[in-house]
Design a protein around this motif. Sequence first.
Motif, short mmCIF file in Angstrom:
data_model
loop_
_atom_site.label_atom_id
_atom_site.label_comp_id
_atom_site.label_asym_id
_atom_site.label_seq_id
_atom_site.Cartn_x
_atom_site.Cartn_y
_atom_site.Cartn_z
N ILE A 1 -8.12 -1.00 -2.33
CA ILE A 1 -6.95 -1.86 -2.51
C ILE A 1 -5.88 -1.04 -3.24
O ILE A 1 -6.20 -0.03 -3.89
CB ILE A 1 -7.30 -3.16 -3.27
CG1 ILE A 1 -7.97 -2.84 -4.61
CG2 ILE A 1 -8.17 -4.06 -2.42
CD1 ILE A 1 -8.16 -4.05 -5.51
N LYS B 1 12.36 -2.98 -2.08
CA LYS B 1 10.97 -2.92 -2.55
C LYS B 1 10.66 -1.61 -3.27
O LYS B 1 9.58 -1.45 -3.84
CB LYS B 1 10.00 -3.08 -1.37
CG LYS B 1 9.99 -4.48 -0.78
CD LYS B 1 8.92 -4.57 0.29
CE LYS B 1 8.91 -5.93 0.95
NZ LYS B 1 7.95 -5.99 2.08
N MET C 1 0.83 -1.20 0.00
CA MET C 1 0.00 0.00 0.00
C MET C 1 0.87 1.26 0.00
O MET C 1 0.57 2.25 -0.69
CB MET C 1 -0.94 0.00 1.22
CG MET C 1 -1.89 1.17 1.26
SD MET C 1 -2.92 1.31 -0.23
CE MET C 1 -4.32 0.29 0.19
N1 LIG Z 1 -3.33 -3.83 1.19
C1 LIG Z 1 -4.56 -3.34 1.23
O1 LIG Z 1 -5.44 -3.66 0.40
C2 LIG Z 1 -4.92 -2.33 2.30
C3 LIG Z 1 -6.17 -1.67 2.21
C4 LIG Z 1 -6.49 -0.73 3.18
C5 LIG Z 1 -5.63 -0.50 4.22
N2 LIG Z 1 -4.45 -1.18 4.29
C6 LIG Z 1 -3.57 -0.91 5.44
O2 LIG Z 1 -2.31 -0.43 4.99
C7 LIG Z 1 -1.31 -0.85 5.93
C8 LIG Z 1 -0.19 -1.55 5.16
O3 LIG Z 1 -0.73 -2.66 4.49
P1 LIG Z 1 0.06 -3.43 3.33
O4 LIG Z 1 -0.95 -4.23 2.59
O5 LIG Z 1 0.92 -2.47 2.59
O6 LIG Z 1 0.98 -4.38 4.21
P2 LIG Z 1 2.45 -4.96 3.86
O7 LIG Z 1 2.56 -5.21 2.41
O8 LIG Z 1 2.66 -6.08 4.82
O9 LIG Z 1 3.43 -3.76 4.21
C9 LIG Z 1 3.74 -3.44 5.54
C10 LIG Z 1 4.76 -2.34 5.54
O10 LIG Z 1 5.09 -2.00 6.90
C11 LIG Z 1 6.51 -2.10 7.03
N3 LIG Z 1 6.80 -2.46 8.44
C12 LIG Z 1 6.12 -3.32 9.22
N4 LIG Z 1 6.64 -3.36 10.45
C13 LIG Z 1 7.68 -2.50 10.45
C14 LIG Z 1 8.62 -2.10 11.43
N5 LIG Z 1 8.56 -2.58 12.68
N6 LIG Z 1 9.54 -1.19 11.09
C15 LIG Z 1 9.59 -0.68 9.83
N7 LIG Z 1 8.73 -1.02 8.85
C16 LIG Z 1 7.79 -1.92 9.16
C17 LIG Z 1 6.95 -3.12 6.02
O11 LIG Z 1 8.31 -2.97 5.75
P3 LIG Z 1 9.11 -4.13 4.96
O12 LIG Z 1 8.81 -3.89 3.50
O13 LIG Z 1 10.50 -3.89 5.34
O14 LIG Z 1 8.56 -5.44 5.46
C18 LIG Z 1 6.06 -2.71 4.84
O15 LIG Z 1 6.57 -1.56 4.19
C19 LIG Z 1 -1.99 -1.78 6.94
O16 LIG Z 1 -2.30 -1.06 8.11
C20 LIG Z 1 -3.26 -2.19 6.20
O17 LIG Z 1 -4.31 -2.55 7.07
C21 LIG Z 1 -4.06 -2.07 3.35
#
Ligand SMILES: NC(=O)c1ccc[n+]([C@@H]2O[C@H](COP(=O)([O-])OP(=O)(O)OC[C@H]3O[C@@H](n4cnc5c(N)ncnc54)[C@H](OP(=O)(O)O)[C@@H]3O)[C@@H](O)[C@H]2O)c1
Length: 272
Positions: A105, A25, A1
Amino acid sequence: MGSALAAAFVEAGYPTTIWNRTPGKADELVARGAVLVPFVADALRASSLIVVCLSDAASVEDVLGPHRDELDSRTLVNLTSGTSDEARGISKWAGDYVDGAIMAIPEVIGRPEAFLLFSGSAEAYARHRESLGRLGTTTFFGEDVGLASLYDVALLGVMWGTLNSFLHGAALLGAAGVDAAEFAPFANQWVSSVTGFVNAYADQIDRGVYPAEDASLETHLATMKYLVRESSAAEVNTEWPARIQAMTERAIRAGHAGASYASLIEVFRSRA
Ligand SMILES: NC(=O)c1ccc[n+]([C@@H]2O[C@H](COP(=O)([O-])OP(=O)(O)OC[C@H]3O[C@@H](n4cnc5c(N)ncnc54)[C@H](OP(=O)(O)O)[C@@H]3O)[C@@H](O)[C@H]2O)c1
């Protein structure tokens, strides 16, 4: 995201500085014109608007907690999902803070059908409204910083309730040899009919009166029992319809037999 959000800013022509714990990434974003920096502090110094989207509130605290001073003269917009309490917690140390929720998304970020919800500092939101509008269609709920998160979970609940009912129906019809794809157009048509009830029921809920202008709760209960019986006969999981039936029976025991379906709000409002 996070990549999708940064890409929308890059596409809109904003100078965009990015940081991610795993820098690899970001290759595609860098190729498109974003500037990748190795340290969080570099990213914070690069702009007056900081947009963060991480896994959860704990990761936001991990990444930005050590840099609270640098946030002083900047606006932090946090698009990480979380609870309203977590949003309030972050707002205590993040200065000029806007909490946000993404109802989309990654693929649709940057298009009008992506809708994003915000709450927190009205002044900061007004200042960055145009930039945030590049991410999708935006709504600001005011200074109660927890509201965006609260809307987020309430709307996700609507999504799961709708999808669970579709999945249960697909299982039931599937047991009779009907493909989910055959059921889908009927489910879609029915969802759109059902959404027609929402405004009238919202009005009843807000007025605290539930006239059964369509069907009474007692009528609903009679047909709910068929859903449970059909599921049981087809050896399909009955947890979902049985839960709805149990809640409806509670509302009827509380005196709402002749009231509309909206009277179930009284059961939802009380602790089980
Ligand atoms: N995907 C969707 O469809 C969607 C829709 C609405 C809302 N969201 C919200 O958007 C947020 C991110 O979702 P996502 O789908 O992008 O998840 P994701 O692909 O798992 O990405 C998570 C991100 O957080 C980083 N991260 C996690 N823990 C960390 C830490 N302790 N220190 C530094 N960086 C950290 C990860 O870094 P690394 O790359 O290094 O692992 C990555 O950049 C969530 O809160 C989710 O609920 C997502």
